[in-house]
Motif scaffolding. Structure first.
Motif, PDB file in Angstrom:
ATOM      1  N   PHE A   1      -8.048  12.198   0.724  1.00 26.88           N
ATOM      2  CA  PHE A   1      -8.055  11.548  -0.591  1.00 26.88           C
ATOM      3  C   PHE A   1      -6.658  11.064  -0.918  1.00 26.88           C
ATOM      4  CE2 PHE A   1      -7.679  16.155  -1.627  1.00 26.88           C
ATOM      5  CZ  PHE A   1      -6.451  16.152  -2.269  1.00 26.88           C
ATOM      6  N   GLY A   2      -6.554  10.197  -1.914  1.00 27.62           N
ATOM      7  CA  GLY A   2      -5.280   9.578  -2.253  1.00 27.62           C
ATOM      8  C   GLY A   2      -4.263  10.575  -2.759  1.00 27.62           C
ATOM      9  N   THR A   3      -3.088  10.575  -2.146  1.00 29.61           N
ATOM     10  CA  THR A   3      -2.016  11.457  -2.570  1.00 29.61           C
ATOM     11  C   THR A   3      -0.701  10.697  -2.484  1.00 29.61           C
ATOM     12  OG1 THR A   3      -1.131  13.698  -2.334  1.00 29.61           O
ATOM     13  CG2 THR A   3      -1.525  12.476  -0.304  1.00 29.61           C
ATOM     14  N   TRP A   4       0.373  11.339  -2.879  1.00 30.86           N
ATOM     15  CA  TRP A   4       1.699  10.722  -2.845  1.00 30.86           C
ATOM     16  C   TRP A   4       2.304  10.907  -1.457  1.00 30.86           C
ATOM     17  CZ3 TRP A   4       4.388   7.761  -6.208  1.00 30.86           C
ATOM     18  CH2 TRP A   4       5.750   7.581  -5.959  1.00 30.86           C
ATOM     19  N   PRO A   5       3.001   9.907  -0.900  1.00 31.67           N
ATOM     20  CA  PRO A   5       3.176   8.535  -1.385  1.00 31.67           C
ATOM     21  C   PRO A   5       2.021   7.650  -0.948  1.00 31.67           C
ATOM     22  CG  PRO A   5       4.433   8.843   0.622  1.00 31.67           C
ATOM     23  CD  PRO A   5       3.777  10.172   0.333  1.00 31.67           C
ATOM     24  N   GLN A   6       1.790   6.595  -1.698  1.00 38.08           N
ATOM     25  CA  GLN A   6       0.636   5.736  -1.416  1.00 38.08           C
ATOM     26  C   GLN A   6       0.942   4.619  -0.435  1.00 38.08           C
ATOM     27  OE1 GLN A   6       0.267   5.345  -5.778  1.00 38.08           O
ATOM     28  NE2 GLN A   6      -1.930   5.627  -5.468  1.00 38.08           N
ATOM     29  N   SER A   7       2.216   4.344  -0.226  1.00 40.04           N
ATOM     30  CA  SER A   7       2.599   3.259   0.691  1.00 40.04           C
ATOM     31  C   SER A   7       3.544   3.800   1.753  1.00 40.04           C
ATOM     32  CB  SER A   7       3.282   2.127  -0.081  1.00 40.04           C
ATOM     33  OG  SER A   7       3.771   1.146   0.809  1.00 40.04           O
ATOM     34  N   GLY A   8       3.478   3.187   2.901  1.00 45.14           N
ATOM     35  CA  GLY A   8       4.369   3.580   3.984  1.00 45.14           C
ATOM     36  C   GLY A   8       5.771   3.055   3.823  1.00 45.14           C
ATOM     37  N   VAL A   9       5.947   2.068   2.949  1.00 41.53           N
ATOM     38  CA  VAL A   9       7.287   1.529   2.699  1.00 41.53           C
ATOM     39  C   VAL A   9       7.730   1.944   1.305  1.00 41.53           C
ATOM     40  CG1 VAL A   9       7.015  -0.405   4.269  1.00 41.53           C
ATOM     41  CG2 VAL A   9       6.301  -0.664   1.889  1.00 41.53           C
ATOM     42  N   GLU A  10       9.034   2.099   1.156  1.00 37.75           N
ATOM     43  CA  GLU A  10       9.580   2.581  -0.106  1.00 37.75           C
ATOM     44  C   GLU A  10       9.772   1.413  -1.054  1.00 37.75           C
ATOM     45  OE1 GLU A  10      13.073   5.665  -1.529  1.00 37.75           O
ATOM     46  OE2 GLU A  10      12.991   5.033   0.555  1.00 37.75           O
ATOM     47  N   SER A  11       8.852   1.263  -1.978  1.00 35.06           N
ATOM     48  CA  SER A  11       8.950   0.181  -2.958  1.00 35.06           C
ATOM     49  C   SER A  11       8.068   0.532  -4.143  1.00 35.06           C
ATOM     50  CB  SER A  11       8.503  -1.158  -2.351  1.00 35.06           C
ATOM     51  OG  SER A  11       7.134  -1.096  -1.976  1.00 35.06           O
ATOM     52  N   TRP A  12       8.305  -0.156  -5.254  1.00 38.50           N
ATOM     53  CA  TRP A  12       7.444   0.025  -6.435  1.00 38.50           C
ATOM     54  C   TRP A  12       7.048  -1.339  -6.952  1.00 38.50           C
ATOM     55  CZ3 TRP A  12       5.353   4.453  -8.214  1.00 38.50           C
ATOM     56  CH2 TRP A  12       4.575   4.333  -9.371  1.00 38.50           C
ATOM     57  N   PRO A  13       5.792  -1.570  -7.285  1.00 38.56           N
ATOM     58  CA  PRO A  13       4.681  -0.637  -7.091  1.00 38.56           C
ATOM     59  C   PRO A  13       4.337  -0.470  -5.617  1.00 38.56           C
ATOM     60  CG  PRO A  13       3.867  -2.755  -7.829  1.00 38.56           C
ATOM     61  CD  PRO A  13       5.359  -2.852  -7.898  1.00 38.56           C
ATOM     62  N   PRO A  14       3.547   0.535  -5.255  1.00 41.71           N
ATOM     63  CA  PRO A  14       3.216   0.767  -3.850  1.00 41.71           C
ATOM     64  C   PRO A  14       2.591  -0.462  -3.212  1.00 41.71           C
ATOM     65  CG  PRO A  14       2.500   2.621  -5.209  1.00 41.71           C
ATOM     66  CD  PRO A  14       2.917   1.548  -6.148  1.00 41.71           C
ATOM     67  N   ASN A  15       3.024  -0.779  -2.019  1.00 43.56           N
ATOM     68  CA  ASN A  15       2.492  -1.913  -1.263  1.00 43.56           C
ATOM     69  C   ASN A  15       1.246  -1.451  -0.518  1.00 43.56           C
ATOM     70  OD1 ASN A  15       1.931  -4.013   0.487  1.00 43.56           O
ATOM     71  ND2 ASN A  15       4.100  -4.540   0.761  1.00 43.56           N
TER      72      ASN A  15
ATOM     73  N   ASP B   1      -0.786  -3.018   1.169  1.00 42.33           N
ATOM     74  CA  ASP B   1      -1.016  -3.640   2.475  1.00 42.33           C
ATOM     75  C   ASP B   1      -0.518  -2.748   3.605  1.00 42.33           C
ATOM     76  OD1 ASP B   1      -2.150  -5.905   1.369  1.00 42.33           O
ATOM     77  OD2 ASP B   1      -0.229  -6.966   1.229  1.00 42.33           O
ATOM     78  N   TYR B   2       0.328  -1.795   3.237  1.00 38.20           N
ATOM     79  CA  TYR B   2       0.888  -0.870   4.227  1.00 38.20           C
ATOM     80  C   TYR B   2       0.661   0.575   3.752  1.00 38.20           C
ATOM     81  CZ  TYR B   2       3.097  -5.059   6.012  1.00 38.20           C
ATOM     82  OH  TYR B   2       3.321  -6.323   6.516  1.00 38.20           O
ATOM     83  N   PRO B   3      -0.588   1.037   3.753  1.00 39.66           N
ATOM     84  CA  PRO B   3      -0.882   2.389   3.261  1.00 39.66           C
ATOM     85  C   PRO B   3      -0.144   3.443   4.077  1.00 39.66           C
ATOM     86  CG  PRO B   3      -2.760   1.484   4.446  1.00 39.66           C
ATOM     87  CD  PRO B   3      -1.781   0.360   4.284  1.00 39.66           C
ATOM     88  N   SER B   4       0.257   4.478   3.392  1.00 38.39           N
ATOM     89  CA  SER B   4       1.047   5.518   4.048  1.00 38.39           C
ATOM     90  C   SER B   4       0.211   6.322   5.044  1.00 38.39           C
ATOM     91  CB  SER B   4       1.637   6.467   3.008  1.00 38.39           C
ATOM     92  OG  SER B   4       0.606   7.235   2.401  1.00 38.39           O
ATOM     93  N   GLY B   5      -1.074   6.492   4.736  1.00 38.94           N
ATOM     94  CA  GLY B   5      -1.915   7.339   5.585  1.00 38.94           C
ATOM     95  C   GLY B   5      -1.666   8.816   5.396  1.00 38.94           C
ATOM     96  N   VAL B   6      -0.854   9.183   4.401  1.00 44.14           N
ATOM     97  CA  VAL B   6      -0.538  10.592   4.141  1.00 44.14           C
ATOM     98  C   VAL B   6      -1.771  11.311   3.608  1.00 44.14           C
ATOM     99  CG1 VAL B   6       0.846  12.151   2.717  1.00 44.14           C
ATOM    100  CG2 VAL B   6       1.902  10.126   3.740  1.00 44.14           C
ATOM    101  N   GLN B   7      -2.027  12.510   4.126  1.00 44.36           N
ATOM    102  CA  GLN B   7      -3.166  13.301   3.673  1.00 44.36           C
ATOM    103  C   GLN B   7      -2.743  14.752   3.457  1.00 44.36           C
ATOM    104  OE1 GLN B   7      -6.738  12.985   6.046  1.00 44.36           O
ATOM    105  NE2 GLN B   7      -6.467  10.788   6.398  1.00 44.36           N
ATOM    106  N   PRO B   8      -3.271  15.393   2.395  1.00 36.22           N
ATOM    107  CA  PRO B   8      -3.026  16.826   2.221  1.00 36.22           C
ATOM    108  C   PRO B   8      -3.717  17.626   3.325  1.00 36.22           C
ATOM    109  CG  PRO B   8      -3.835  15.811   0.191  1.00 36.22           C
ATOM    110  CD  PRO B   8      -4.058  14.818   1.297  1.00 36.22           C
ATOM    111  N   TYR B   9      -3.171  18.799   3.591  1.00 38.45           N
ATOM    112  CA  TYR B   9      -3.843  19.677   4.551  1.00 38.45           C
ATOM    113  C   TYR B   9      -4.752  20.661   3.810  1.00 38.45           C
ATOM    114  CZ  TYR B   9      -1.228  24.132   4.026  1.00 38.45           C
ATOM    115  OH  TYR B   9      -0.716  25.331   3.575  1.00 38.45           O
TER     116      TYR B   9
END
Length: 828
Positions: free
Chosen positions: A352-366, A368-376
């Motif tokens: 599910f969606g968690t922080w950070p939402q983008s793989g690149v450091e910018s605001w608002p989150p880009n 087009d380049y989702p971070s793919g980060v997931q909680p364990y």
């Protein structure tokens, strides 16, 4: 024939009626080794004594088997003596401390003292089960209603940013969040505690007619009633049930510097070096995120950022300056990390969606380049093993002293109801959602303790759940705004959290989101509005269990606020020095928590029978002697209203409504109102003026002081001036006695770190003041440990009323005496 016989023999009619009645009532319950079981309407009910003062109530649909192993409760039921008695529909169970009654027809349970005083009662039809499909599993929404007395006050339920202390007339949606931590335990002024043992999203609501817990998922209703006689006793019962709080190292009670974030090894080490150069006390530095590099490597638990080329040397450099370092770790992983690659094939990640939402450091989150980060999935023991394996190898091995477990709720962005259907090791995420912080903090704590006992566990974390006190964790209040209202909110937030049986809490000094103060002021540190707020927050932070400066947008290191001789700089130094002088008092209060289940941040209602403090949200006791009344309104600058939250606050746009204000000198004397509880007299900490309690007073304030009052009968040790907590031995402590009532204080000392205190390696010295004879008894030292002072000096100061002292300075009593561990008596 039969009717004619009965009409002629009415005594037999009476016996028949009595027999029929007894046959209906005699077998309405079944006695068990722990209590009783009974059935009513469509429910099974069980009452279990866990101790003479702790009772568990279980309710479930009739005949439906379930298995419940609590994540919070670790206590096993004791074998105790209790009696049962039935009168009509009422079945009573009585231990040597408590009476519990159940109406076998309605299922209503009530709790009474042995003297017959009503403590708490369910409503007559308060329990309900509603069929619910939980991600394919048949279960229930569960609800239980209670009836509280009209004038009863209740507290706890974790940390809320409501700005209020009492929970009466409140409706709270209990789902863990960034700035709200929920612990389903409350305490009452009637002397009991109530623990609702459920981990799913829960609505607590108090109305005039009922007080209720309603949880989304439950195979059963499961709650514990704890008889404590007072709030301290109720908290002690909760810790008996869910685990005791261990000792923190002494160095954790010093001053901590942090910000979002130090971007290089040199910057981090340089901060500690600068503090040592300036002679400003410091015990800890914190490294925030992205020492691992980019967001695809999120929480790799390795120094992959090239700006941190030699982490072992970095940690050694900090240790060589007699400081400690903790570091940010998260509960989620980027797709390029080793942890992600090991956990994903095993189904140990929660998508599910968690922080950070983008793989690149910018605001608002880009996007087009989702971070793919997931909680364990911290509910999975193998996942917790994997988590520690990489944490130990990547960070513990280089000497990191503790863990800053961020996003321990965890962050749940772009929420969709279907996210709750995600499977965890223990069922749907919905079923166990609120226990996430308990499981992830517990995983780190248990693994570190198993690996090493040389260093006490210290975890700074953003969320908590019932039982987390047993894991050596201090919870901070999240990414709160930098505003006066937010500062005001922190006091009742910390007090309710403390009354939830978790004694260690702190807050970002200065508030986290501070960008609104930068407009026209460069980095914001010269903006008088922020300076005033920061100093007042610093003064509040000095009287919390952890004193830690942190935030984004505006740097918080002291040298950004000027130099020695500048009024703001000097006010900050004065506050930090005061904190260090109180370390013997604070460390002893910490022992009182571990040994006697005490609480460090104490709502005034815990210690004073005074109706005016029942809902007092701007004052408290720090330890059992020091009344703290933080200045929580701007006195020198306009009180700018700042609005943001933990998500929109990350938008770095500056507040265009913040006009540049005139320079402020902060030299004027201001004033604030302070209420002194009745039942004792109080000493002004700064002037020693003695004032009777039970009245509101006007206290003069300056930018470098907040109102502090010492309760009559208090005995307070003051330590030496130091640059870090263990720089000097406590071989010449000042012991201040504040007359007006009998008093007692126990000075605790040990090896300051490691777990040898659990084996008895510590010492205590008890001081007792007899106000009638005006004598101070210094008791025999008990216990010993390596490095213990066998001979020392105490500088005894019997505090004189400041007004009396000004009129006759010879009334002050000051005596230095040698102490070798044997009892001594000092007479005025």
């Amino acid at each position: 024939m039969r009717n004619a016989f009965l009409s002629k023999n009415p005594q037999y009619l009476l016996l028949l009626v009595l027999f029929s009645f007894s046959s209906l009532t005699a077998q309405d319950y079944q006695k068990t080794t722990l209590g009783v079981k009974t059935k009513f309407q469509a429910l099974d009910v069980e009452i279990q004594f866990y101790s003479p003062t702790i009772v568990r109530i279980l309710k479930s649909p009739k005949g439906i088997a379930f298995k419940k192993e609590s994540l919070s409760v670790i206590k096993k039921p004791e074998s105790i003596k209790f009696t049962t008695q039935q009168k009509g529909d009422l079945v009573s169970l009585q231990s040597k401390k408590l009476k519990v009654t159940i109406d076998v027809k309605s299922g209503k349970v009530s709790f009474n003292s042995l003297a017959g005083s009503a403590l708490l009662s369910e409503t007559a039809s308060g329990a309900s089960f509603t069929d619910f499909n939980d991600a394919g599993s048949k279960t229930y929404n569960v609800n239980q209603e209670f009836k509280l007395d009209q004038d009863e006050a209740i507290y706890g339920l974790g940390q809320q940013q409501r700005g209020q202390l009492s929970l009466r007339n409140a409706k709270i949606n209990m789902v863990q969040g960034n700035v709200d931590d929920y612990v389903p335990f409350l305490v009452s002024t009637k002397g009991y505690g109530l623990f609702w043992d459920n981990y799913s999203p829960t609505i607590f609501e108090d109305k005039p007619e009922s007080t209720s817990f309603q949880s989304e998922v439950g195979d059963c209703i499961d709650y514990y009633f704890i008889l404590g006689d007072n709030i301290d006793g109720s908290i002690a019962g909760m810790r008996e049930l869910t685990g005791q709080a261990p000792m923190f190292p002494l160095w954790t009670f010093g001053y901590w510097q942090s910000k979002e974030r130090y971007k290089s090894q040199n910057e981090l080490v340089g901060v500690v070096s600068k503090y040592r150069e300036l002679g400003v006390p410091l015990d800890g530095i914190i490294q925030d995120w992205q020492y691992w590099g980019n967001n695809y490597l999120w929480n790799a638990m390795e120094f992959l950022n090239t700006e941190f080329p030699n982490p072992k040397k970095m940690v050694d450099d900090i240790h060589n300056m007699n400081a400690h370092m903790i570091i940010s770790i998260w509960n989620s992983f980027g797709p390029q990390t080793k942890q992600f690659r090991e956990m994903q094939p095993k189904g140990m990640l929660l998508n599910f969606g968690t922080w950070p939402q983008s793989g690149v450091e910018s605001w608002p989150p880009n996007r087009d380049y989702p971070s793919g980060v997931q909680p364990y999935d911290p509910y999975n023991p193998e996942a917790r093993n994997i988590y520690w394996k990489y944490l130990s190898k990547g960070l513990f091995s280089v000497g990191i002293d503790g863990w800053w477990i961020d996003s321990s709720e965890p962050d749940h962005l772009d929420f969709k109801p279907s996210d709750f259907d995600i499977k965890t090791y223990l069922g749907s995420f919905r079923k166990v959602r609120n226990a996430f912080p308990l499981m992830t903090v517990g995983g780190v704590s248990e693994h570190q303790r198993a690996e090493s006992s040389d260093k006490r566990i210290f975890i700074l974390t953003r969320s908590a759940f019932a039982g987390q006190q047993r894991y050596g964790a201090n919870t901070w209040s999240g990414d709160v705004n930098s505003s006066w209202q937010s500062l005001r909110n922190q006091i009742p937030a910390g007090l309710n959290f403390s009354m939830s049986a978790i004694p260690y809490w702190n807050t970002d000094i200065g508030g986290f989101f501070a960008g609104s103060y930068k407009k026209g002021w460069g980095d914001g540190t010269k903006n008088p509005s922020f300076q005033e707020l920061y100093v007042r927050w610093m003064q509040f932070g000095a009287f919390t269990p952890m004193m830690r400066s942190h935030g984004t947008d505006i740097p918080r290191e002291i040298y950004n606020f000027g130099k020695k001789g500048d009024i703001i700089y000097d006010a900050i130094v004065k506050t930090i020095d005061l904190r260090y002088s109180l370390l013997p008092y604070i460390y002893s209060a910490s022992w009182d928590i571990t040994k006697n289940q005490s609480t460090m941040m104490r709502a005034l209602v815990m210690d004073f029978d005074d109706k005016k403090v029942v809902d007092m949200n701007n004052e408290y006791l720090f330890g059992k002697s020091i009344l703290v009344a933080p200045v929580v309104h701007a006195q020198y600058t306009p009180e700018t209203i700042v609005k943001s939250n933990e998500e929109t606050g990350w938008n770095k746009n500056e507040d265009t409504n913040s006009a540049k204000i005139q320079e402020t000198t902060f030299a004027q004397v201001k004033s604030t109102k302070v209420y002194l509880p009745k039942g004792t007299s109080w000493y002004d900490f700064w002037t020693n003026e003695k004032i009777n309690g039970g009245q509101e007073i006007t206290k003069a304030t300056t930018i470098d002081e907040i109102p502090l009052y010492i309760k009559s009968g208090s005995i307070i040790p003051f330590g030496p001036q130091v640059q870090y907590a263990t720089e000097k031995k406590w071989d010449n402590l000042e012991i201040r006695v504040y007359p007006g009532a009998d008093g007692e204080f126990t000075l605790y000392e040990d090896e300051n770190d490691n777990y040898n205190y659990e084996k008895g390696a510590y010492s205590t010295i008890t001081f007792k003041w007899n106000d009638k004879t005006q004598a101070l008894m210094i008791g025999k030292r008990r216990g010993s440990f390596n490095g213990m002072l066998k001979n020392r000096k105490f500088n005894i100061v019997i505090v004189t009323d400041g007004k009396q002292f000004r009129e006759n300075p010879t009334t002050n009593f000051n005596k230095t005496l040698s102490y070798d561990g044997k009892e001594k008596i000092v007479k005025l």
